[in-house]
Design an enzyme around this catalytic site. Structure first.
Site, PDB file in Angstrom:
ATOM      1  CE  LYS A  85      -3.307  -1.373  -0.504  1.00  8.87           C
ATOM      2  NZ  LYS A  85      -3.641  -2.246  -1.688  1.00  8.87           N
ATOM      3  CG  HIS A 147       4.331  -6.544  -0.774  1.00  9.27           C
ATOM      4  ND1 HIS A 147       4.512  -5.282  -1.281  1.00  9.27           N
ATOM      5  CD2 HIS A 147       3.162  -6.993  -1.288  1.00  9.27           C
ATOM      6  CE1 HIS A 147       3.481  -4.978  -2.080  1.00  9.27           C
ATOM      7  NE2 HIS A 147       2.671  -6.000  -2.114  1.00  9.27           N
ATOM      8  CB  SER A 177      -3.658   2.625   1.590  1.00  8.22           C
ATOM      9  OG  SER A 177      -3.848   2.046   0.338  1.00  8.22           O
TER      10      SER A 177
HETATM   11  S1  PPS Z   1      -0.443  -3.149  -3.205  1.00 14.09           S
HETATM   12  O1  PPS Z   1      -1.688  -3.905  -2.944  1.00 14.09           O
HETATM   13  O2  PPS Z   1       0.527  -3.312  -2.135  1.00 14.09           O
HETATM   14  O3  PPS Z   1       0.118  -3.461  -4.518  1.00 14.09           O
HETATM   15  O4  PPS Z   1      -0.906  -1.626  -3.187  1.00 14.09           O
HETATM   16  P1  PPS Z   1      -0.004  -0.404  -3.654  1.00 14.09           P
HETATM   17  O5  PPS Z   1      -0.086  -0.266  -5.112  1.00 14.09           O
HETATM   18  O6  PPS Z   1       1.332  -0.476  -3.023  1.00 14.09           O
HETATM   19  O7  PPS Z   1      -0.735   0.815  -2.948  1.00 14.09           O
HETATM   20  C1  PPS Z   1      -2.042   1.185  -3.286  1.00 14.09           C
HETATM   21  C2  PPS Z   1      -2.121   2.683  -3.118  1.00 14.09           C
HETATM   22  O8  PPS Z   1      -1.481   3.325  -4.236  1.00 14.09           O
HETATM   23  C3  PPS Z   1      -2.421   4.157  -4.913  1.00 14.09           C
HETATM   24  N1  PPS Z   1      -2.147   4.148  -6.350  1.00 14.09           N
HETATM   25  C4  PPS Z   1      -1.615   5.186  -7.030  1.00 14.09           C
HETATM   26  N2  PPS Z   1      -1.218   6.405  -6.635  1.00 14.09           N
HETATM   27  C5  PPS Z   1      -0.736   7.246  -7.584  1.00 14.09           C
HETATM   28  N3  PPS Z   1      -0.651   6.933  -8.898  1.00 14.09           N
HETATM   29  C6  PPS Z   1      -1.046   5.725  -9.338  1.00 14.09           C
HETATM   30  N4  PPS Z   1      -0.978   5.417 -10.622  1.00 14.09           N
HETATM   31  C7  PPS Z   1      -1.542   4.785  -8.377  1.00 14.09           C
HETATM   32  N5  PPS Z   1      -2.013   3.515  -8.466  1.00 14.09           N
HETATM   33  C8  PPS Z   1      -2.378   3.151  -7.236  1.00 14.09           C
HETATM   34  C9  PPS Z   1      -3.764   3.532  -4.573  1.00 14.09           C
HETATM   35  O9  PPS Z   1      -4.830   4.406  -4.792  1.00 14.09           O
HETATM   36  C10 PPS Z   1      -3.556   3.169  -3.116  1.00 14.09           C
HETATM   37  O10 PPS Z   1      -3.586   4.298  -2.251  1.00 14.09           O
HETATM   38  P2  PPS Z   1      -4.906   4.797  -1.517  1.00 14.09           P
HETATM   39  O11 PPS Z   1      -4.437   5.815  -0.518  1.00 14.09           O
HETATM   40  O12 PPS Z   1      -5.551   3.623  -0.873  1.00 14.09           O
HETATM   41  O13 PPS Z   1      -5.754   5.416  -2.581  1.00 14.09           O
END
Ligand code: PPS
Length: 355
Positions: A85, A147, A177
């Site tokens: 996340k 991870h 998140s």
């Molecule tokens: S995971 O399940 O561990 O793979 O999740 P991860 O991708 O690490 O984290 C998810 C959060 O990243 C946000 N997100 C993004 N932010 C900016 N740009 C892009 N393109 C993007 N894609 C995913 C996603 O919305 C999650 O954050 P939150 O705060 O929950 O919205």
């Protein structure tokens, strides 16, 4: 467009890689050991077990142990690493788009039809499914993801000097998140986890792949020791200056943008392709699933994006408590999480991921 160095020339997408179906090798049997490890059930339906200092989801533990023993790294493998996340999906999209930019026109790129996780497999899950042969079938250079903290990575990744890219994020937003993601996993009959309970578990470090601080510090310290091999990024910096980060990524990966590419606007095109709004709007990310048996649809990877949503979930006291833990844990390491930037931006409303 100028020819690119080898790292960027030949990675085929996952859609054309490997065979589907179970690996004929039986996974090693670690179940006896796993049942003895400390268990935390507060994140149900996830169960997490403390293994070598970190809380690992039970459903992937056997796969991770198998991977630690049997994963065959290649010197040109590139690893996308993170505490969950923290921006993994975004970083996967960016690295894959950078690496394949000469193979696909960016306006017809495979990322428009498939979720970034399909191109950069999560190794622990692949092993847990008994499908390690899919990783072996991928042609080089591979981009792979886990991870796991640095100390738990398969030894070969370190001894071969593979390049590692790590992204970290303000723990307060990581918790928010995780809280939403976890509650989406719960069957309707199950009450959502109360935020206060999630907060307590997170502060104790009892959270999937936690404690977050040790996870971040391990990669931070390694990036200080071996900056040419370990790139340490912050999600908030990525939000604040995407062109700088995308150029830095391409340089680190060994395929910098040529002056012609920069003039043609390739950097901006990649940023746009991988942006939160673009990714969230794609049909595959609205309704698609990574696997039929996976409980969540792809939209769960694109919730809100941006920095500062913790303000909508935590009291000032809770935020201060979490910040204090972070400061204490990071003290003396040289790592800060740009609280000032996030604070400043948050006074003008949340920092949103760029369209
Ligand atoms: S995971 O399940 O561990 O793979 O999740 P991860 O991708 O690490 O984290 C998810 C959060 O990243 C946000 N997100 C993004 N932010 C900016 N740009 C892009 N393109 C993007 N894609 C995913 C996603 O919305 C999650 O954050 P939150 O705060 O929950 O919205």
């Amino acid at each position: 467009m100028a020819a690119l160095p080898s790292l960027c020339n030949s990675p085929p997408p996952m859609e054309s890689q490997g065979k589907k179906g179970a690996d004929p090798r039986p996974p090693s049997n670690f179940t006896d050991l796993i049942s003895t490890l400390p268990l935390e059930e507060g994140w149900a339906p996830l169960r997490i077990r403390k293994y070598q200092g970190f809380w690992i989801p039970e459903r992937v533990l056997q796969g991770i142990m198998d991977m630690q023993q049997n994963f065959k790294a290649r010197p040109d493998d590139l690893f996308v690493l993170s505490y969950p996340k923290s921006g993994t999906t975004w970083l996967k999209a960016l690295t894959y788009a950078i690496m394949t930019r000469t193979q696909y026109p960016l306006d017809h790129h495979p990322l428009l039809r498939q979720n970034p996780h399909e191109f950069v497999p999560i190794m622990g899950i692949t092993y847990a499914k008994g499908e390690a042969s899919e990783l072996e079938a991928m042609s080089s250079p591979r981009i792979l993801n886990t991870h796991l903290p640095y100390s738990l990575l398969p030894h070969a990744i370190k001894s071969l000097g593979c390049k590692l890219i790590y992204v970290c994020r303000d723990p307060k937003d990581v918790l928010v998140s995780r809280f939403h993601y976890n509650n989406r996993m719960r069957p309707q009959a199950m009450e959502p986890i109360p935020f206060t309970k999630a907060f307590e578990m997170f502060c104790e470090g009892n959270c999937p792949y936690g404690p977050i601080w040790e996870h971040v510090l391990e990669y931070w310290e390694e990036s200080q020791r071996r900056p040419e091999k370990v790139l340490f990024l912050k999600y908030e910096e990525m939000l604040g200056d995407p062109p700088r980060i995308v150029k830095r990524l391409a340089e680190f990966m060994g395929c910098p943008f040529s002056p012609e590419e920069e003039k043609e606007g390739v950097v901006e095109e990649i940023i746009k392709l991988c942006s939160f709004d673009k990714m969230k709007s794609l049909e595959v990310n609205k309704t698609g699933k990574l696997r039929p048996d996976f409980v969540l649809t792809n939209d769960s990877f694109f919730r809100k994006g941006g920095a500062g949503d913790w303000r909508n979930h935590m009291s000032p006291e809770m935020a201060r408590k979490l910040d204090r833990i972070t400061e204490q844990k990071f003290e003396g390491s040289g790592l800060t999480l740009d609280a000032v930037d996030v604070e400043a931006a948050a006074t003008n409303g949340d920092v949103q991921a760029q369209a």
